[in-house]
Structure formats: structure tokens, C-alpha cells
Design an enzyme around this catalytic site. Structure first.
Site, PDB file in Angstrom:
ATOM      1  N   ASP A   8     -32.305  50.698  53.273  1.00 37.79           N
ATOM      2  CA  ASP A   8     -31.443  49.902  52.393  1.00 37.79           C
ATOM      3  C   ASP A   8     -30.017  50.183  52.851  1.00 37.79           C
ATOM      4  OD1 ASP A   8     -29.841  48.915  50.390  1.00 37.79           O
ATOM      5  OD2 ASP A   8     -30.623  50.214  48.802  1.00 37.79           O
ATOM      6  N   LYS A  70     -19.933  46.497  54.536  1.00 39.01           N
ATOM      7  CA  LYS A  70     -20.913  45.413  54.345  1.00 39.01           C
ATOM      8  C   LYS A  70     -20.234  44.122  53.876  1.00 39.01           C
ATOM      9  CE  LYS A  70     -25.340  44.710  51.941  1.00 39.01           C
ATOM     10  NZ  LYS A  70     -26.371  45.438  51.180  1.00 39.01           N
ATOM     11  N   GLU A 171     -33.265  42.206  49.508  1.00 43.64           N
ATOM     12  CA  GLU A 171     -33.265  43.394  48.639  1.00 43.64           C
ATOM     13  C   GLU A 171     -34.088  43.205  47.355  1.00 43.64           C
ATOM     14  OE1 GLU A 171     -29.066  44.218  48.489  1.00 43.64           O
ATOM     15  OE2 GLU A 171     -29.086  44.821  50.587  1.00 43.64           O
ATOM     16  N   ASP A 193     -30.262  42.505  40.617  1.00 38.73           N
ATOM     17  CA  ASP A 193     -29.814  43.530  41.565  1.00 38.73           C
ATOM     18  C   ASP A 193     -28.294  43.490  41.712  1.00 38.73           C
ATOM     19  OD1 ASP A 193     -29.359  45.234  43.651  1.00 38.73           O
ATOM     20  OD2 ASP A 193     -30.665  44.244  45.091  1.00 38.73           O
TER      21      ASP A 193
END
Ligand code: AMP
Length: 638
Positions: A8, A70, A171, A193
């Protein structure tokens, strides 16, 4: 061959997991933590730090410490200018318009892929230390709402780190895999999420080894960082009011504010009030100044009202896209560290009428799901069927600037879809395949993600050539487009690579604008269609007159030519009514002529044939002869 791990790769933290004896296991870092801060630091002596050691020295070395990389993955610089101003290191545009981080200590610029690769390398080496064997393959997760370019950038980062990326997995889908692995009964679940920098909502049918994603929606620029920033803004404003000093102008002070902001936010998840205490934060009138402030949960929630409003939208969109009501959901699974905030949990409860399910570890569940996917690919985990979807529609630009969708959003992947297009003008030697991603009807309002040309089309009248365009989306969600001229067999292909795809804000803006502008979009699209039809009619009529010049009386010919001219003028005027009237007038007079011509050429006793012929001429006017196989025209090549 080495071992395959699940990773992850998060905005704030990253986690690595592996299947051991049929069970997913989270691997601790060499420093003993189960999550690795996604932070890379460069020391003046050239030493590179990754993870907790990098995070620790961030305050004293802010311009050489990279966090939240990211947020820049797969983006053009122009798409992340606001984001760039919020980080402690310098981010700039390179010659190709891509993002690079400028690191003075290393006297170098790094791409987001390179920085991400450093984080992946650390996870890889910690996993190798734990397993005592080489780790050379990985399944890496990305937010479901990541576009093609962001996915490609993530895959590239893996390759840079020396990992063969077996699969890029969404994810929330990974989280669902971890949650539902042992579930026998069928359940419809919503995975919520909210991580450090991204937000995804996915709805899945789960049960008995089948994981089918029904819809996905999100905001790739919303996460815990934004909640921290609210506290930083508040602290800086209050301090300026009190002491007259702008703490945001001092890089070190700003970094301390950021860390204190995140700490306060986390404390407010379990306490109703917290004290923020930053001694020696700056100097005023030659004297050290200290920051001491109390933030209540109520005040924090008030500061974050606009962020909470943004959280609502994807939940509603995902439900609508899956055609489900709240009552159809069995469970709402909370994933990502930011889902721990009480205000977020209350909002989710209000939106779904469900008590949020906190049975999974929100920090680790995604990596666990990635490890399970690695197990599926390696044959260790059996009898699992995973059906994921593509988050945004994909298609090409056609004549009149219309976006023609080939793959609709929420389509199950892998998928392959083809449509046939034709040329807009006579003897057009090549067509341009302009690939777009988005939800708006007009090409210009969507994100351009690539273009290529297919040449070598033999000379032919307009609308005769047939070019088959194929969109092939693999299980990673990465797109390959090919175009083939059916006559010659000539083919061109591209895989969408590099940066420049949709940015999170842009995607959300597009979706919201799509709704808000639905009415004006519809009008604009209708206008384009009316104009296209008029153009086709005018072109067909002229061709008919040329082909039947000896059969049409001169007076009729002049009348029709006048009407064609009037129609072309109407098209140029952009007047919807006028175009429709001119189209009707031309059609009426033209039909009379075609009837006459057919009477001249067809034996009168056979009544069936003229009708058939008439249809054929009609087809020649309104569309191509092979209308059944042609979906739209490409725009005219300039
Ligand atoms: P993730 O990407 O899932 O690791 O999420 C990281 C984000 O979750 C960061 O912004 C953290 O500050 C945030 N976070 C972690 N724990 C909590 C908590 N207890 N309350 C609020 N936010 C948290």
C-alpha cells in the site's frame, strides 16, 4: 525467483504485507513500526533517509525532506500548482511540463516516480530482511480514482525500485478482499477510504469468493493532509493576530506547525480538546516567542466544514451509479487513517443510515488485500474471482468536437471495446485518434490523455473508409488503444504513458460541472448534431446532383443548389431554428427530385424495387452506405 509482496503506497504512510502459510502478514519495518511514513530525507553529506528517520529530521531540514509525493504522481505541473505551494520542499516544472522535486542537499531534481521508488525500495529491503529471501515482485495499490497516467506512474515507480509489478489494484477493492475473504454469505458493501491525500468510495458485491465492484467514485485531492492544513491555517492566523508574525513565511516554523497540526487532529479523534504547544517557534523584538493554543473538537469541525461537504459527493455518486439505496447496503467498511475522525464517522452514518463497520484495521487492510491479490496471482489463494471497474469514461473525439464514449465509467475490467469510424472529407489520407477521459459530452471539456494518427488510407469519398478503433483496458486499469483501417489492414497502437492525465480536482470539477452544466451541454450537443446532419445532407445532395446531372432538370438543379447554399449559411449562423428550417426545405424539394429520377430509371410495374432503391439513396444522403457498421465520423483532418 523471489517472493511477491503486497504494498500500500500511501500519501502519508506505506505498508508491506505478504502471504505466509496461507495467511496475510503485515511486515514491520527495520525500525519496528508496522507502517512506514512515506517520507524521504536527504542529508547534506549525501545520506538518504526513508521513513521514520526522514520524518524525524523534517523540522530541521524541511527543504530536503519530501513528503506527500503521491499527490504529484502522474500529473503535469500545471495541474498541481496549489499542491506545490503547500509542501516544504521546492517543486517545479521540468522542460516537458512534468513535476520535479528540487533537492539542494543532493544538488539534484527527482521525479515523483523516483521518490516513490525510494519508499518502495525501503519496503522491499525491510521485507527481504524479514523473509530472509529476495523480494522482486509486488502488487501495488492505487486509489480507485487514479487515472491512467497516475497508474502508469505508480507502475514505473515499482519498476524503478526493482520490483516487477504484477498488478496495480484499487485500494478499496484490496480492502474489500481483506474484509470479505472468509465471508460466505453475499453482502453489498460500501468501502469508504479516506487516507492522507486521497479519497475513494467503492461499492461491491462480496461473498463466496466473488468480489464484484459495482461502482467507484472519489476525490484524488482530498485526505488527512487537507484537515491538517486547516489547523495550520488557523494557528498561523491566530498567531499573526496575537504576535504580528507570519509563521508561514519561515520554513522551519511552518514544518513545526504542520506536525503539530497533524498531532492535534489525531488527538481530537479521541479527545474533545487539545493543547498545541510550540515553544521557541520564532523571535519577536529579539525575544523568543512561544505558541500555546487550545483547539476544541467543535472548532476543528467548524474549520473543516467545506472538506466534509466534499466527502459527501462521491458517496452519493457511488450509490447512484450502482443504482442502490442506503437500505441495499449491508456494511460500510471504514478504511484509511482519516476515517477515524468522529466528524467523518458521523457523516458516513448520516449518509448511509448504517453504523460504520470498524472491524478492519484502517491502516493495514489495504496492504493485506494487496498481499491476498499477490497470493491469488501466485496460485496460493484459490477460488477467488475479482471483478473491478474503470473509474472514468474513455473515448475519442469525433466530427464536431463531440466526445464519443467507447468505454463507460464503472465498466468491469479487463475490457475490450471497438467502434468503427469513418472520414469526414473526400480523399482524407489519415485520421487522428484523440483519446479523452471524462464525463462531459463535448471533447474540449474532457481530459486529453493521448493522440495518434493512422495514415495510409487509400483515396476514397468521405464516409466510405472504415477505421476500427479498439480500447483495451487491462486488469491494472491501464489503457491501450489501437486503430485499424479495415481496407488495408494498416494498424497503429499506443499505450497511454507518462504524465499529464486528469488531476483529482479536475476530475471532481468535471463531474460536478457535468451535472451543473448538463442543460447547456445538452443544448451544445444538440446544436452540433443538427449541424452534422445538415452537413451530411448538403454533401449527399451535391453528390447526388453530380452523379445524376443528366436526369435533373436545370431549374430544379438551380433551386436545390440555392437551398444547399441557404443551408450552409444557416449552419454558419449557429441559429438552431434556421438550420432546422433550411434542412426541412432542402429535404422536401430534394425528395421530389429523387422521386422523379427513380421514376425515370425504374420499371413502373415493379413497385417493390423503387422503394428499396429510394431507401438506398436516402442512406447515401443521410449517412454512409455501410451505416450499420459506422458509429461516427472523425473530425476533418486539417
Ligand atoms: P493512510 O493514508 O490511510 O495511512 O492515512 C493517513 C492519514 O490518516 C494521515 O493524514 C493521518 O494524519 C490520518 N490519521 C491517522 N490516524 C488518525 C486519527 N486517529 N484521527 C484522525 N486522523 C488520523
Amino acid at each position: 525467483m523471489g517472493k511477491t509482496v503486497g504494498i500500500d503506497l500511501g500519501t502519508t504512510n506505506s505498508v508491506v504485507a505478504v502471504m505466509e502459510n496461507g495467511e496475510p502478514v503485515v511486515i514491520s519495518t527495520a525500525e519496528g513500526t508496522r507502517t512506514l511514513p512515506s517520507v524521504v530525507g536527504f542529508k547534506k553529506d549525501g545520506e538518504r533517509l526513508v521513513g521514520v528517520t526522514a520524518k524525524r529530521q523534517a523540522v530541521v531540514n524541511p527543504e530536503n525532506t519530501v513528503s506527500s509525493i503521491k499527490r504529484f504522481m502522474g500529473h503535469k505541473f500545471s495541474e498541481v500548482v496549489a499542491e506545490a505551494s503547500r509542501v516544504s520542499y521546492k517543486v517545479k516544472e521540468d522542460k516537458k511540463g512534468n513535476v520535479v522535486a528540487v533537492i539542494p542537499a543532493a544538488d539534484k531534481e527527482f521525479t515523483p516516480e523516483e521518490i516513490s521508488a525510494m519508499i518502495l525500495q525501503k519496503l522491499k529491503s525491510d521485507a527481504e530482511g524479514y523473509l530472509g529471501t529476495l523480494v522482486d515482485q509486488a502488487v501495488i495499490t492505487v486509489p480507485a480514482y487514479f487515472n491512467d497516467s497516475q497508474r502508469k506512474a505508480t507502475k514505473d515507480a515499482g519498476e524503478i525500485a526493482g520490483l516487477k509489478v504484477l498488478r496495480i489494484i484499487n485500494e478499496p477493492t484490496a480492502a474489500a478482499l481483506a474484509y470479505g475473504l472468509d465471508k460466505k454469505a453475499n453482502e453489498t458493501i460500501l468501502v469508504f477510504d479516506l487516507g492522507g491525500g486521497t479519497f475513494d468510495v467503492s461499492i461491491l458485491d462480496v461473498g463466496d469468493g466473488v468480489f464484484e465492484v459495482k461502482s467507484t467514485a472519489g476525490d484524488s485531492h482530498l485526505g488527512g493532509d487537507d484537515f491538517d492544513a486547516k489547523i495550520v491555517e488557523w494557528l498561523a492566523k491566530e498567531f499573526k493576530k496575537d504576535q504580528g508574525v507570519d509563521l508561514k513565511a519561515d520554513k522551519q516554523a511552518l514544518q513545526r506547525l504542520r506536525e503539530a497540526g497533524e498531532k492535534a487532529k489525531i488527538e481530537l479523534s479521541s479527545q474533545v480538546s487539545t493543547e498545541i504547544n510550540l515553544p521557541f517557534i520564532t523571535m519577536t523584538d529579539g525575544q523568543p516567542a512561544h505558541l500555546v493554543m487550545t483547539l476544541t473538537r467543535a472548532k476543528f469541525e467548524e474549520l473543516c466544514a467545506d472538506l466534509l461537504a466534499r466527502v459527501k459527493v462521491p458517496v452519493q455518486t457511488a450509490l447512484e451509479d450502482a443504482k442502490l439505496k442506503n437500505s441495499d447496503l449491508h456494511e460500510v467498511i471504514m478504511v484509511g487513517g482519516s476515517s477515524r475522525m468522529p466528524m467523518v464517522q458521523e457523516l458516513v452514518k448520516a449518509l448511509t443510515d448504517k453504523e460504520p463497520n470498524k472491524s478492519v484495521n484502517p491502516d493495514e487492510v489495504v496492504a493485506v488485500g494487496a498481499a491476498i491479490q499477490a497470493g491469488i496471482l501466485g496460485g496460493e489463494v484459490k477460488d477467488i474471482l475479482l471483478l473491478d471497474v474503470t473509474p472514468l469514461s474513455l473515448g475519442v473525439e469525433t466530427q464536431g468536437g463531440i466526445f464519443d464514449k467507447i468505454v463507460e465509467r464503472n465498466m468491469t475490467i479487463p475490457t475490450k471495446k471497438s467502434r468503427t469510424y469513418t472520414t469526414a472529407v473526400d480523399n482524407q489520407p489519415e485520421v487522428e485518434i484523440h483519446i479523452l477521459q471524462g464525463e462531459r459530452p463535448l471533447a474540449k471539456d474532457n481530459k486529453s490523455i493521448g493522440r495518434f494518427h493512422l495514415g495510409g488510407i487509400p483515396p476514397a469519398p468521405a464516409r466510405v473508409p472504415q477505421v476500427e478503433v479498439t480500447f483495451d483496458i487491462d486488469a491494472n486499469g491501464i489503457l491501450q488503444v489501437s486503430a485499424q483501417d479495415k481496407a488495408t489492414g494498416n494498424q497503429q497502437k499506443i499505450t497511454i504513458t507518462g504524465s499529464g492525465n486528469l488531476d483529482r480536482t479536475e476530475i471532481d470539477r468535471m463531474m460536478q460541472e457535468a451535472e451543473m452544466n448538463a442543460e447547456s451541454d445538452k443544448k451544445a450537443q444538440e446544436m452540433l448534431e443538427v449541424k452534422n446532419e445538415a452537413d451530411k445532407l448538403a454533401y449527399g445532395v451535391e453528390k447526388f446532383l453530380r452523379d445524376n446531372t443528366d436526369k435533373v432538370p436545370e431549374a430544379d438543379k438551380t433551386n436545390i443548389e440555392d437551398k444547399v447554399r441557404a443551408l450552409r449559411e444557416a449552419v454558419a449562423s449557429d441559429d438552431h431554428e434556421r438550420i432546422q428550417t433550411a434542412t426541412r426545405e432542402l429535404e422536401t424539394d430534394f425528395h421530389k427530385i429523387t422521386e422523379e429520377v427513380y421514376k425515370q430509371t425504374t420499371p413502373t410495374e415493379n413497385t417493390a424495387e423503387p422503394q428499396a432503391e429510394g431507401e438506398k439513396v436516402g442512406a447515401g444522403v443521410g449517412a454512409a452506405a455501410n451505416e450499420d457498421v459506422i458509429d461516427a465520423e472523425f473530425k476533418e483532418e486539417k
